[in-house]
Design a protein around this motif. Structure first.
Motif, mmCIF file in Angstrom:
data_model
loop_
_atom_site.group_PDB
_atom_site.id
_atom_site.type_symbol
_atom_site.label_atom_id
_atom_site.label_comp_id
_atom_site.label_asym_id
_atom_site.label_seq_id
_atom_site.Cartn_x
_atom_site.Cartn_y
_atom_site.Cartn_z
ATOM 1 N N ILE A 250 0.840 -1.195 0.000
ATOM 2 C CA ILE A 250 0.000 0.000 0.000
ATOM 3 C C ILE A 250 0.874 1.244 0.000
ATOM 4 O O ILE A 250 1.986 1.225 0.530
ATOM 5 C CB ILE A 250 -0.957 0.002 1.223
ATOM 6 N N ASP A 251 0.392 2.293 -0.641
ATOM 7 C CA ASP A 251 1.072 3.585 -0.681
ATOM 8 C C ASP A 251 0.175 4.581 0.039
ATOM 9 O O ASP A 251 -0.968 4.818 -0.382
ATOM 10 C CB ASP A 251 1.281 4.014 -2.133
ATOM 11 N N LEU A 252 0.660 5.165 1.110
ATOM 12 C CA LEU A 252 -0.139 6.032 1.969
ATOM 13 C C LEU A 252 0.048 7.505 1.650
ATOM 14 O O LEU A 252 1.115 7.921 1.189
ATOM 15 C CB LEU A 252 0.234 5.800 3.435
ATOM 16 N N SER A 253 -0.972 8.287 1.930
ATOM 17 C CA SER A 253 -0.794 9.732 1.879
ATOM 18 C C SER A 253 0.192 10.142 2.972
ATOM 19 O O SER A 253 0.438 9.397 3.927
ATOM 20 C CB SER A 253 -2.134 10.440 2.106
ATOM 21 N N TYR A 254 0.745 11.336 2.835
ATOM 22 C CA TYR A 254 1.725 11.806 3.817
ATOM 23 C C TYR A 254 1.112 11.864 5.218
ATOM 24 O O TYR A 254 1.730 11.430 6.203
ATOM 25 C CB TYR A 254 2.245 13.181 3.401
ATOM 26 N N ALA A 255 -0.125 12.380 5.323
ATOM 27 C CA ALA A 255 -0.765 12.476 6.634
ATOM 28 C C ALA A 255 -0.953 11.100 7.258
ATOM 29 O O ALA A 255 -0.731 10.908 8.457
ATOM 30 C CB ALA A 255 -2.108 13.184 6.512
ATOM 31 N N ALA A 256 -1.360 10.122 6.462
ATOM 32 C CA ALA A 256 -1.549 8.763 6.986
ATOM 33 C C ALA A 256 -0.225 8.176 7.458
ATOM 34 O O ALA A 256 -0.159 7.473 8.468
ATOM 35 C CB ALA A 256 -2.183 7.880 5.922
ATOM 36 N N ALA A 257 0.849 8.466 6.722
ATOM 37 C CA ALA A 257 2.164 7.974 7.120
ATOM 38 C C ALA A 257 2.621 8.600 8.427
ATOM 39 O O ALA A 257 3.216 7.936 9.280
ATOM 40 C CB ALA A 257 3.180 8.251 6.015
ATOM 41 N N VAL A 258 2.319 9.891 8.599
ATOM 42 C CA VAL A 258 2.644 10.555 9.868
ATOM 43 C C VAL A 258 1.849 9.922 11.004
ATOM 44 O O VAL A 258 2.382 9.647 12.083
ATOM 45 C CB VAL A 258 2.350 12.066 9.778
ATOM 46 N N ARG A 259 0.575 9.666 10.763
ATOM 47 C CA ARG A 259 -0.292 9.058 11.783
ATOM 48 C C ARG A 259 0.262 7.696 12.220
ATOM 49 O O ARG A 259 0.219 7.348 13.409
ATOM 50 C CB ARG A 259 -1.696 8.911 11.213
ATOM 51 N N LEU A 260 0.805 6.929 11.281
ATOM 52 C CA LEU A 260 1.329 5.599 11.599
ATOM 53 C C LEU A 260 2.775 5.626 12.083
ATOM 54 O O LEU A 260 3.282 4.612 12.568
ATOM 55 C CB LEU A 260 1.221 4.676 10.378
ATOM 56 N N GLY A 261 3.439 6.776 11.947
ATOM 57 C CA GLY A 261 4.818 6.884 12.421
ATOM 58 C C GLY A 261 5.841 6.224 11.533
ATOM 59 O O GLY A 261 6.824 5.650 12.018
ATOM 60 N N ILE A 262 5.652 6.292 10.194
ATOM 61 C CA ILE A 262 6.611 5.652 9.287
ATOM 62 C C ILE A 262 7.379 6.642 8.419
ATOM 63 O O ILE A 262 8.126 6.237 7.538
ATOM 64 C CB ILE A 262 5.920 4.616 8.380
ATOM 65 N N THR A 263 7.191 7.949 8.678
ATOM 66 C CA THR A 263 7.825 8.924 7.789
ATOM 67 C C THR A 263 9.344 8.980 7.942
ATOM 68 O O THR A 263 10.057 9.310 6.990
ATOM 69 C CB THR A 263 7.245 10.331 8.029
ATOM 70 N N GLN A 264 9.858 8.680 9.121
ATOM 71 C CA GLN A 264 11.307 8.757 9.309
ATOM 72 C C GLN A 264 12.037 7.676 8.526
ATOM 73 O O GLN A 264 13.055 7.920 7.887
ATOM 74 C CB GLN A 264 11.646 8.649 10.806
ATOM 75 N N ARG A 265 11.504 6.462 8.559
ATOM 76 C CA ARG A 265 12.134 5.355 7.849
ATOM 77 C C ARG A 265 11.767 5.334 6.375
ATOM 78 O O ARG A 265 12.470 4.747 5.558
ATOM 79 C CB ARG A 265 11.733 4.027 8.489
ATOM 80 N N GLY A 266 10.618 5.925 6.034
ATOM 81 C CA GLY A 266 10.177 5.915 4.642
ATOM 82 C C GLY A 266 9.220 4.790 4.325
ATOM 83 O O GLY A 266 8.394 4.900 3.423
ATOM 84 N N THR A 267 9.318 3.697 5.032
ATOM 85 C CA THR A 267 8.416 2.568 4.866
ATOM 86 C C THR A 267 8.088 2.002 6.241
ATOM 87 O O THR A 267 8.743 2.336 7.234
ATOM 88 C CB THR A 267 9.026 1.454 3.994
ATOM 89 N N GLY A 268 7.096 1.148 6.297
ATOM 90 C CA GLY A 268 6.731 0.520 7.559
ATOM 91 C C GLY A 268 6.070 -0.824 7.328
ATOM 92 O O GLY A 268 5.508 -1.087 6.256
ATOM 93 N N ARG A 269 6.117 -1.669 8.325
ATOM 94 C CA ARG A 269 5.495 -3.001 8.262
ATOM 95 C C ARG A 269 4.062 -2.868 8.758
ATOM 96 O O ARG A 269 3.834 -2.502 9.910
ATOM 97 C CB ARG A 269 6.288 -3.974 9.141
ATOM 98 N N VAL A 270 3.096 -3.158 7.893
ATOM 99 C CA VAL A 270 1.706 -2.871 8.208
ATOM 100 C C VAL A 270 0.792 -4.052 7.906
ATOM 101 O O VAL A 270 1.152 -4.980 7.194
ATOM 102 C CB VAL A 270 1.197 -1.644 7.415
ATOM 103 N N GLU A 271 -0.411 -3.942 8.471
ATOM 104 C CA GLU A 271 -1.529 -4.807 8.091
ATOM 105 C C GLU A 271 -2.569 -3.932 7.421
ATOM 106 O O GLU A 271 -2.894 -2.856 7.917
ATOM 107 C CB GLU A 271 -2.143 -5.482 9.313
ATOM 108 N N VAL A 272 -3.099 -4.389 6.291
ATOM 109 C CA VAL A 272 -4.159 -3.689 5.575
ATOM 110 C C VAL A 272 -5.415 -4.550 5.674
ATOM 111 O O VAL A 272 -5.408 -5.714 5.275
ATOM 112 C CB VAL A 272 -3.797 -3.457 4.098
ATOM 113 N N ARG A 273 -6.488 -3.974 6.207
ATOM 114 C CA ARG A 273 -7.730 -4.715 6.425
ATOM 115 C C ARG A 273 -8.881 -3.930 5.797
ATOM 116 O O ARG A 273 -9.155 -2.799 6.188
ATOM 117 C CB ARG A 273 -7.964 -4.893 7.925
ATOM 118 N N ALA A 274 -9.553 -4.530 4.817
ATOM 119 C CA ALA A 274 -10.653 -3.848 4.140
ATOM 120 C C ALA A 274 -11.814 -3.621 5.095
ATOM 121 O O ALA A 274 -12.059 -4.426 5.998
ATOM 122 C CB ALA A 274 -11.106 -4.663 2.934
ATOM 123 N N LEU A 275 -12.537 -2.508 4.886
ATOM 124 C CA LEU A 275 -13.677 -2.145 5.721
ATOM 125 C C LEU A 275 -14.916 -1.900 4.871
ATOM 126 O O LEU A 275 -14.808 -1.436 3.730
ATOM 127 C CB LEU A 275 -13.383 -0.877 6.528
#
Length: 388
Positions: free
Chosen positions: A192-217
């Motif tokens: 998944i490719d996140l918006s900048y705000a979503a990346a800030v919310r998840l705390g992955i902006t410093q590393r550039g990427t993050g290990r995530v789970e994507v769950r459809a709603l």
């Protein structure tokens, strides 16, 4: 990494292979914004005007080759400030028709073919998330919406456009609901490719990427994956009693598998875990109750009930939906054992298969936020507020 769409194309994409670089100043081009948004409740006195919905930046049109990259030689950058997340609301999960463009299936990118999901039921995936910023801000997405780096949105290869997903950072537990309105990322190993705000919310902006789970709603929560089904003879009460041997020394409960726990030990354990135990005496109950699945009448398990409120609360938190009643009962018992009293199960009307949804009532937004945090800490994922 990011892929985007040109007008009149069903699928058109644009990507960068690295995380956005820091920028000394935001690059907004010809973006125009409407009048400042009215501050959300609880953020009075804050200036949220910069987070008004983005308008299309006409300078981002062109510089695209079908099946290729958007401005491949131009690096992406991030704004010169960290957005104030108090000013940015999560999208409300609603039922929306699929966009006329951006949902062609199958489609090909750089020689590789991808399919768009017909249904999102049970979609859960783990992998690497990336994000994008200034380079794409104000540019049309694959379904012709406008990419806004200050909104919670995302690009995905196979989820329908638009759709919604909860993305959870597996390293720190932070999560966010995003609106999927774009295609990508097509970088190997990224989900998944996140918006900048979503990346800030998840705390992955410093590393550039993050290990995530994507769950459809979906609005009724029916796409949330249910817990693994227990054995056919295993009820919700069996699941609770199965935890008793762990507390054997404390509550004097037989620890040998198969041994029946004593009534006194079972009652002590239930009280310690905040589960209400019925007296078994006749009389009209003060509130309706939902009994656990049937057990031997003489067993202490049969005394456990989950109480529900007589009047609907102001807000409802959608915790999960289940196709297995045993799983639903087990989840309800888990919430009740944690002291979350106003949890209830109901079947989903009009569903094409049996579904039970688990919801928790809250008196107001503040208590709903606190409850959501407690529920997420139990491993359910952060619930969403629903209004009917």
């Amino acid at each position: 990494m990011k892929w985007l769409v040109l007008p009149l194309l069903a699928v058109a994409l644009a990507a960068c292979s690295t995380a956005p670089k820091k920028s000394p100043s935001p690059s907004t081009g010809d973006v125009t914004r409407p009048s400042p948004v009215k501050p959300s409740p609880g953020i009075a006195g804050k200036d949220c005007s910069r987070y008004a919905p983005a308008q299309e930046d006409l300078s981002t049109r062109g510089d695209y080759t079908a099946g290729g990259l958007y401005k491949p030689g131009v690096s992406d950058t991030t704004p010169d400030h960290v957005p104030d997340l108090d000013c940015i609301r999560e999208p409300v999960v609603t039922a929306e028709a699929r966009s006329r463009v951006g949902n062609k299936s199958p489609y090909s990118v750089l020689g590789k073919q991808y399919k768009v999901l017909d249904r999102v039921d049970g979609y859960v995936e783990q992998g690497t998330a990336s994000y994008y910023g200034n380079k794409f801000h104000g540019r049309r997405t694959s379904n012709q919406e406008v990419y806004d780096m200050y909104a919670y949105s995302a690009a995905h290869k196979s989820l329908p456009l638009p759709s919604f997903a909860r993305v959870t950072n597996l390293d720190n537990g932070q999560s966010v609901v995003v609106r999927v309105n774009d295609r990508g990322p097509f970088h190997e190993g990224r989900v998944i490719d996140l918006s900048y705000a979503a990346a800030v919310r998840l705390g992955i902006t410093q590393r550039g990427t993050g290990r995530v789970e994507v769950r459809a709603l979906t609005p009724d929560g029916s796409t949330l994956a249910a817990a693994p089904a227990p054995a056919p003879s295993s009820s919700a009460m069996d699941q609770l009693v199965g935890q008793l041997p762990k507390d054997a020394a404390r509550y004097h409960v037989p620890a040998k598998p198969g041994d029946a726990p004593s009534a006194a030990g079972f009652e002590a354990w239930m009280k310690a875990n905040g589960v209400r135990v019925a007296s078994g005496k006749p009389g009209a109950p003060a509130v309706p109750s939902v009994a656990a699945p049937s057990a031997t009448p003489a067993s202490p398990q049969a005394a456990v009930v989950a109480s529900v409120a007589t009047l609907p609360p102001a807000l409802q938190l959608q915790v999960a939906s289940f196709s297995s009643r045993d799983n639903a009962d087990r989840a309800l018992a888990r919430l009740t054992a944690a002291g979350i009293a106003d949890a209830r199960l109901s079947d989903v009307p009009g569903a094409d298969r049996p579904l039970w949804r688990l919801r928790v009532g809250a008196a107001d937004a503040a208590s709903a936020e606190a409850l959501a945090g407690r529920i997420a800490s139990l491993g359910f994922g952060r619930p969403q507020i629903v209004r009917e």
